[in-house]
Design a protein around this motif. Structure first.
Motif, short mmCIF file in Angstrom:
data_model
loop_
_atom_site.label_atom_id
_atom_site.label_comp_id
_atom_site.label_asym_id
_atom_site.label_seq_id
_atom_site.Cartn_x
_atom_site.Cartn_y
_atom_site.Cartn_z
N ALA A 321 22.57 18.04 40.59
CA ALA A 321 21.97 18.49 39.34
C ALA A 321 20.59 17.87 39.11
N ARG A 322 20.26 16.81 39.86
CA ARG A 322 18.97 16.14 39.68
C ARG A 322 17.87 16.74 40.54
N LEU A 323 18.21 17.71 41.38
CA LEU A 323 17.20 18.36 42.22
C LEU A 323 16.33 19.26 41.34
N ASP A 324 15.03 19.02 41.37
CA ASP A 324 14.12 19.73 40.46
C ASP A 324 14.22 21.24 40.61
N TRP A 325 14.41 21.71 41.84
CA TRP A 325 14.36 23.15 42.10
C TRP A 325 15.71 23.84 41.91
N ILE A 326 16.73 23.11 41.45
CA ILE A 326 18.05 23.73 41.28
C ILE A 326 18.05 24.70 40.10
N GLY A 328 17.32 27.68 37.97
CA GLY A 328 16.93 29.04 38.34
C GLY A 328 17.66 29.58 39.54
N ALA A 329 18.35 28.68 40.27
CA ALA A 329 19.10 29.12 41.45
C ALA A 329 20.55 29.39 41.09
N ARG A 330 21.17 30.22 41.85
CA ARG A 330 22.61 30.45 41.73
C ARG A 330 23.31 29.42 42.61
N VAL A 331 24.30 28.71 42.06
CA VAL A 331 24.95 27.62 42.77
C VAL A 331 26.40 27.99 43.05
N ILE A 332 26.80 27.93 44.32
CA ILE A 332 28.17 28.22 44.73
C ILE A 332 28.76 26.97 45.36
N TYR A 333 29.90 26.53 44.83
CA TYR A 333 30.54 25.31 45.31
C TYR A 333 31.82 25.64 46.07
N TRP A 334 32.02 24.92 47.17
CA TRP A 334 33.27 25.04 47.94
C TRP A 334 33.72 23.64 48.31
N HIS A 351 27.50 19.17 34.64
CA HIS A 351 26.03 19.10 34.68
C HIS A 351 25.40 20.48 34.85
N LEU A 352 26.07 21.33 35.62
CA LEU A 352 25.57 22.68 35.88
C LEU A 352 26.67 23.67 35.50
N PRO A 353 26.70 24.09 34.24
CA PRO A 353 27.84 24.89 33.74
C PRO A 353 28.08 26.19 34.47
N GLU A 354 27.06 26.77 35.09
CA GLU A 354 27.22 28.08 35.71
C GLU A 354 27.61 28.03 37.18
N VAL A 355 27.98 26.87 37.67
CA VAL A 355 28.41 26.76 39.07
C VAL A 355 29.62 27.67 39.31
N GLU A 356 29.60 28.37 40.43
CA GLU A 356 30.71 29.24 40.81
C GLU A 356 31.47 28.59 41.97
N THR A 380 44.54 12.06 38.64
CA THR A 380 45.38 12.25 37.44
C THR A 380 44.55 12.64 36.23
N GLY A 381 43.30 13.00 36.43
CA GLY A 381 42.43 13.32 35.30
C GLY A 381 42.71 14.70 34.74
N THR A 382 42.05 14.99 33.63
CA THR A 382 42.09 16.32 33.03
C THR A 382 40.71 16.94 33.21
N PHE A 383 40.69 18.23 33.52
CA PHE A 383 39.44 18.88 33.91
C PHE A 383 39.13 20.03 32.94
N ALA A 384 38.20 19.76 32.06
CA ALA A 384 37.91 20.71 30.99
C ALA A 384 37.00 21.85 31.43
N HIS A 385 36.41 21.75 32.62
CA HIS A 385 35.39 22.72 33.01
C HIS A 385 35.86 23.68 34.10
N LEU A 386 37.16 23.80 34.30
CA LEU A 386 37.68 24.74 35.29
C LEU A 386 37.88 26.11 34.66
N THR A 387 37.73 27.15 35.48
CA THR A 387 38.04 28.51 35.03
C THR A 387 39.55 28.72 35.08
#
Length: 453
Positions: A321-326, A328-334, A351-356, A380-387
């Motif tokens: 998320a600290r990369l300046d050029w991130i 405006g880009a579409r981010v896909i995580y695997w 940090h990047l709410p629109e990550v897919e 054992t955490g809880t994950f509030a940002h999952l689809t």
């Protein structure tokens, strides 16, 4: 008989000393009140074995006498309560009923042995820490607005000593002195760009810091100089593969990446490892950014128009998320299909709410059941940002007994096809429009399935 022996009372006091010495030393406790019931015998028990009862009372009388001799006129720190019993057949007797220990040192003196030595060492080292580092803390507090701030600093130092008591105890005398020297030096000298290897403290180098880092960090935080620990941390690095040579080839000026000058003609610069701040200044404008947990997946990626692939490095994924050029880009995580993989995705998405995400759904999990392995230590955490899709996959992992599907085990052809499918999905504000990330997005891509929260 139920009479508590001196050895049994020592065991009780030893247990209390072991559990409390960290707090007592950290907080400079001078008075305590530990009471141990001595369980004196009944008349019937005395009659059954008068010699045992007499020996028991005598043993406690000897404890009292030794404590009195050690005190030599000072206020008693060990007390034994005696009570009179009037028994019909035994007559009037005075019996010990309660042991009372009034200071940590009295507890240690009564306990003796290794535990007492540990207490004295920890007590003395805590005093040394306050004497040596407390002035640094007080000097800091003097620049603030209220005495309450100084008190807070003292509490912080006590908390640091308490939390690090085992490490403080484990150090040799020489190593302890060096730790204090290092902490004192770090918070009283300008650090600039120094690295651990450059600190002018004899015997201190990078390996030394690896061993003593947690203690040094805690003490620095305890005296209000947590920022001084940055000398221990090289800036995090990320590895990046540029999958489209045109992204760097189109640059018409010189670029510096990790102290290396790169000209626009160097279109072959497609694999870079550098500190995040420098990597973020790389003059690229990708439309698509793949972030993979596994490095081999990054290295296996083919050429891809307008795309780069980043190694997320597990929980260090925040650096993306600290990369300046991130922006405006579409981010896909695997990532791995396990609880930690979802924890890392959740962290990145904070940090990047629109990550897919790709290949992190229940269908992928079930299609590769023969490749599952147990997850040794699930998160054992809880994950509030999952689809919704991701949350169901996580629930299935738990329902199957805590399994995992590592991304490296998924056949590469299968993975690549899914990545291509994901990249081809048009969402408003992404590949086609070239506008800011998340602007006008109609839905978040999950796997072509439902993505409701």
């Amino acid at each position: 008989m139920t009479m508590l022996s001196v050895a049994e009372a020592r065991a009780k006091a030893r247990k209390r000393l072991s559990s409390s010495m960290a707090s007592w030393a950290a907080e400079q406790v001078e008075e305590v009140r530990i009471e141990v019931a001595l369980k004196p015998p009944t008349e019937k028990q005395v009659l059954s074995d008068q010699a045992a009862a007499a020996n028991w009372a005598g043993s406690w009388r000897a404890v009292r006498e030794r404590a009195g001799a050690a005190a030599a006129g000072a206020p008693a720190e060990l007390e034994i309560d005696w009570e009179e019993r009037s028994w019909v057949r035994v007559g009037r007797q005075r019996v010990p009923v309660r042991l009372r220990l009034l200071t940590p040192d009295a507890v240690a003196a009564f306990v003796g042995g290794d535990t007492a030595r540990d207490w004295r060492r920890l007590r003395d080292r805590a005093v040394s820490i306050r004497q040596r580092l407390g002035s640094v803390s007080n000097g800091l507090a003097a620049t603030r607005d209220a005495d309450a701030e100084a008190s807070s600093d003292g509490d912080s130092l006590a908390a640091a000593i308490r939390s690090q008591s085992k490490r403080i105890l484990s150090l040799s005398d020489a190593a302890f002195v060096t730790v204090i020297d290092v902490v004192d030096w770090l918070c009283t000298h300008p650090l600039g760009s120094l690295r651990p290897r450059q600190l002018p403290i004899r015997g201190v180098d990078s390996k030394w810091f690896e061993t003593h880092r947690s203690l040094v960090t805690a003490l620095l935080g305890g005296i209000g100089h947590a920022d001084a620990v940055t000398v221990l941390d090289a800036e995090p690095r990320l590895r990046l593969r540029i999958l489209d040579g045109a992204l760097i080839g189109a640059v018409d000026h010189e670029v510096t990446v990790d102290r290396t000058s790169v000209r626009a003609a160097a279109a072959s610069l497609d694999d870079v490892t550098a500190p995040i701040s420098r990597l973020g200044r790389l003059p690229v404008s990708p439309r698509l950014v793949f972030v993979f947990e596994n490095l081999e997946s990054v290295l296996a990626m083919p050429d891809w128009p307008g795309a780069v692939a980043v190694h997320g490095s597990g929980y260090a994924v925040d650096g993306v998320a600290r990369l300046d050029w991130i922006d405006g880009a579409r981010v896909i995580y695997w990532g791995d299909l396990d609880s930690h993989g979802f924890a890392i995705l959740n962290r990145l998405r904070s940090h990047l709410p629109e990550v897919e995400s790709v290949l992190m759904d229940e269908a992928t999990l079930l299609a590769h059941q023969d490749l599952w392995v147990p997850e040794p230590k699930p998160s054992t955490g809880t994950f509030a940002h999952l689809t919704g899709t991701e949350a169901r996959a996580l629930e299935r992992l738990h329902a199957e007994g805590g399994v995992r599907l590592e991304q490296e085990r998924i056949p590469w052809d299968t993975a690549l096809n899914r990545l291509r499918t994901a990249a081809e999905v048009e969402t408003s504000g992404h590949l086609g429009a070239g506008t800011g990330r998340g602007v006008g997005t109609e839905r978040r891509f999950g796997e072509g399935l439902d993505d409701e929260r």
